[in-house]
Every structure is written in structure tokens, then in C-alpha cells.
Design an enzyme around this catalytic site. Structure first.
Site: not given
Ligand code: HSE
Length: 433
Positions: A11, A126, A129, A133, A187, A202, A299
Site C-alpha cells: 500500500v 478513506e 474500507v 468506494i 490479508e 470495516k 489493490g
Molecule cells: N483482505 C481484504 C479483502 C483487503 O479481501 O477485502 C482489503 O481490505
């Protein structure tokens, strides 16, 4: 505005690359000169040659959070304990924070936002989550005048990918999880995804933004997709539903339920169209009606997009600082209600039931007697042809309470006979999803 960055993993490196690539755009949107002055990472060699001129690279996070030249700390480590220590210290040192660390905010957000609000520092997230989006800004700003009644979504791309692969490609669970890891959206420990915990992090954040309640992960019930079987996905399909991992924060009769669990969603719904690793979120408010947001939930570039949007927002907000105006969760401190997240869910909803029965006369009658005795009305009934002396019976009920279901399950088990499973899923019947 001078930035410091913590971390240089996927990231963080994607954010730095996006900043370098789109630097002129960032400048044009803020009118400010925004510079990275320092990066701290456990792997400084990874960052070498990938940061702007003049930006120092080190391995000590304190050199960033204690640097008086830095205005904003980008916490992009993904580490909860280090993140907490670094963010609290950075705020105490007068810095604003941008983070994409959802676990950090779900577990320690109350402490972090309280300190930040008191210190008049911004904590923007932002990127925490459903990255593509803009759900944080939507709830904090665009939908701010609404009395919201629900936020319902698919918030974990890994689970949605795994369920889609199982249902559409007949993949085994383990194979689909391994693919999600290879594709980079799971993850580091995929159990966080498949247990429902990541989605719980989230939805805890979204519930705080939507309903002005404290972030309280203990009040979020969550269940993952480990036990979802392909046979139930196939039955669900035959009666017009799909199995999805749904995160919900629903306000009903003044009480809020926040939960994550696999549910049946109707084929024609918006959420059923969210396939593969995508995310989708429906919000409902008294003024806006319903709105549905859809996009990638993971991503590098997508997360960078959200993180840099927060940097731009910060530049625009802090160039003309207004003391005493910070309220990081949208609600002023005095507007945050200590209310009660209701636990467990008390709202009535339909349920899917699957019972494996011996193929002999009277079995169906025994099951329907239990349903009748429990005053449960049936909406769909489907029985498959028997195989090796056993047959699966699928029932979709009309709306009923979880308490009634809990009373009925042992009776159904007894009716089905020892060793015969009774599988249940709630059915999503939230309007606008
Ligand atoms: N591991 C998370 C997912 C990545 O699969 O949505 C983004 O938070």
C-alpha cells in the site's frame, strides 16, 4: 504541507508511486506544495530509489512521528500495535494522520479519535474500507443530513471471490482461498478474511460514521465463510438466491444491530451482482432513499487513490485551519451516543433451512409438524431426489426471529434423526440492496 510515511509495503509503495505519477494533479487540486520528507520502514532497501528527491529513508518510526518538520503522518504499516503507538504519539506531537489500517481503527479507534478530536487533529481513513468506494466521505459528508437506517454491504473481497469461485467455477474452498492469496487481495493471514473479522472491522467503522455510536468491535457479531458448503450454494441458486458474506449495520426501532454473516441474497438484488473480489455497499436514509456504491475493495493503486484523496482533503482543510472544528467521525463529540448496539439480532427475517432426511414415509410430515408447532410459515419448499436412501429438504421460511429459530433447530434435528445436519442461513430482506 510536509508528509512522513510509515511502512513501505504494497500500500505504501503504491501510494508513493501514485504521488510521484500524479504529483501535478495533487498540486493543481490543492494549490499547495506537498512534499514527502521522510519514510520509515523495516525494509529501507525496498524504498531506495522509489521516493522523491530530498525524502530521507530510515528504519525508525519515531524519526517520522517526532520530526517537527512533518505535518502529516501516513500510517501505512498494517500493524496494529505499532500503528497504535505511532499514531497516538504523532497526534500528541501535533500531526494529522492518514491511515488505511482498518484493524487499528476498529480495535483502537475510540482512543485514537478521542485524542485527535481533543487535539484538533484530523485522522482520515478513506483507505480503510472498500478502497475504491468513497464510503467514508459519503457517510460523513454526502449523506450527512440523513437519518440513516441501514448500511449493508459486501466488504471483504477475498470472501466474495472465494464464494464466487465455489458457486460459479465449482472450485474447492481451499483452492479458491489460495487463488485469492496469489492475486494479492487476501490479508497476510487469510483467516482474518475468511473468519469474517476483516469485514467486522470495516462495518464497525461504518456503523460509527453512519449512526454516531462509539467504535465497539465487541458488539459486532461475526461469522465467516469456513463452513459454507457448495451444496447450499447450489440449492440457493435453484430457489433464486446466492450465498454472500454480508456486513450489516441496521437501525430498527431505535436499536442498532451490527453483524457479519453468510446470508442468502436474492438473485435480482444489487448485492448479488457483486462478484469476484469486488465490494458493494447499499445505504438507506430518510432523504436519499437508497444508494448503492460499487468498486474494488483492495489493490495497491486503489488504496493509493483513497489515501491520496485524504492527503488532498487535508491540504484543503488545513491551509485555513479552524480551531475546534475537528470531528473525525462526522459527529461532534457531544453528538456521539453511547447507545446500545443491540446484540444479538432481534429483527425478524426469513431463513433458509436444509435438512438431510432418511427417504421414508412420514419424514416430511415430522418436519412440517415442527414448523407448524413453532408457528413458522413456509415460503419455499424443495426436496431433491433421494440418493443412497437420503434426501435433502430445503425450506425458506417467512420472516421469523432468531430466538424462534434457535428453539426450532433442536426439534428439527430430532425430527431429522441423529447425525443429520440442519444447515441454516438468514435471508437478506433489506430494501434497496
Ligand atoms: N483482505 C481484504 C479483502 C483487503 O479481501 O477485502 C482489503 O481490505
Amino acid at each position: 504541507m510536509r508528509l512522513g510515511m510509515l511502512g513501505f509495503g504494497n500500500v505504501a509503495s503504491a501510494t508513493m508511486k501514485a504521488f510521484l505519477d500524479n504529483h501535478h494533479l495533487v498540486r493543481a487540486k490543492t494549490g499547495a506544495e506537498i512534499r514527502f520528507v521522510r519514510v520509515a520502514t523495516r525494509t529501507p532497501q525496498r524504498a531506495a530509489g522509489r521516493v522523491p528527491d530530498g525524502c530521507e529513508i530510515g528504519d525508525n518510526w519515531r524519526s517520522v512521528v517526532d520530526d517537527p518538520a512533518i505535518d502529516v503522518v501516513l500510517e501505512l504499516t498494517g500493524d496494529v500495535e505499532l500503528g497504535r503507538e505511532a499514531v497516538l504519539r504523532a497526534i500528541a506531537n501535533g500531526k494529522h494522520i492518514v491511515t488505511a489500517n482498518k484493524a487499528l481503527l476498529a480495535l483502537h479507534g475510540d482512543e485514537i479519535f478521542r485524542l485527535a478530536d481533543e487535539a484538533d487533529r484530523h485522522v482520515l481513513f478513506e483507505g480503510a474500507v472498500a478502497v475504491s468506494i468513497p464510503i467514508v466521505k459519503t457517510l460523513k459528508e454526502s449523506a450527512a443530513a440523513n437519518r440513516l437506517s441501514s448500511v449493508v454491504g459486501i466488504l471483504n473481497g477475498t470472501c466474495n471471490y472465494v464464494l464466487s469461485q465455489m458457486s460459479e467455477e465449482c472450485k474447492e474452498f481451499a483452492t479458491a482461498v489460495a487463488q485469492a492469496q496469489e492475486r494479492g487481495f487476501a490479508e497476510a493471514d487469510p483467516l482474518l478474511d475468511i473468519s469474517g473479522e476483516d469485514a467486522a472491522h470495516k462495518i464497525a467503522l461504518l456503523a460509527a460514521l453512519a449512526f454516531g455510536v462509539p467504535i465497539d468491535l465487541r458488539s459486532v457479531t461475526f461469522k465467516g465463510i469456513q463452513d459454507v458448503e457448495r451444496i447450499d450454494m447450489a440449492f440457493a441458486k435453484r430457489v433464486g438466491y446466492q450465498v454472500k458474506l454480508i456486513a450489516r449495520a441496521v437501525l430498527d426501532d431505535g436499536a442498532l444491530s451490527v453483524a457479519v454473516e453468510p446470508m442468502l441474497v436474492p438473485d435480482g438484488s444489487m448485492l448479488a451482482q457483486v462478484r469476484g473480489s469486488m465490494n458493494g455497499i447499499a445505504i438507506r436514509g430518510d432523504l436519499l432513499g437508497t444508494a448503492f456504491l460499487y468498486g474494488s475493495g483492495a489493490g495497491g493503486p486503489q488504496t493509493a487513490s483513497a489515501v491520496l484523496a485524504d492527503v488532498i482533503e487535508l491540504a484543503n482543510r488545513t491551509i485555513v485551519p479552524a480551531a475546534g472544528t475537528t470531528h473525525n467521525l462526522g459527529f461532534k463529540r457531544s453528538g456521539i451516543s453511547p447507545t446500545a448496539i443491540r446484540f444479538p439480532e432481534q429483527r425478524e427475517r426469513p431463513f433458509y433451512l436444509r435438512l438431510r432426511l432418511d427417504d421414508r414415509a412420514g419424514m416430511l410430515a415430522q418436519v412440517t409438524k415442527v414448523l407448524a408447532d413453532c408457528n413458522v410459515s413456509v415460503s419455499v419448499l424443495l426436496q431433491d431426489e433421494a440418493h443412497e436412501g437420503q434426501a435433502d429438504l430445503v425450506v425458506i421460511t417467512h420472516a421469523m426471529s432468531s430466538a424462534r429459530l434457535a428453539t426450532m433447530i433442536p426439534l428439527l434435528r430430532e425430527a431429522a434423526g441423529a447425525g443429520h445436519a440442519v444447515v441454516t442461513y438468514p435471508v437478506l430482506d433489506e430494501p434497496g440492496c
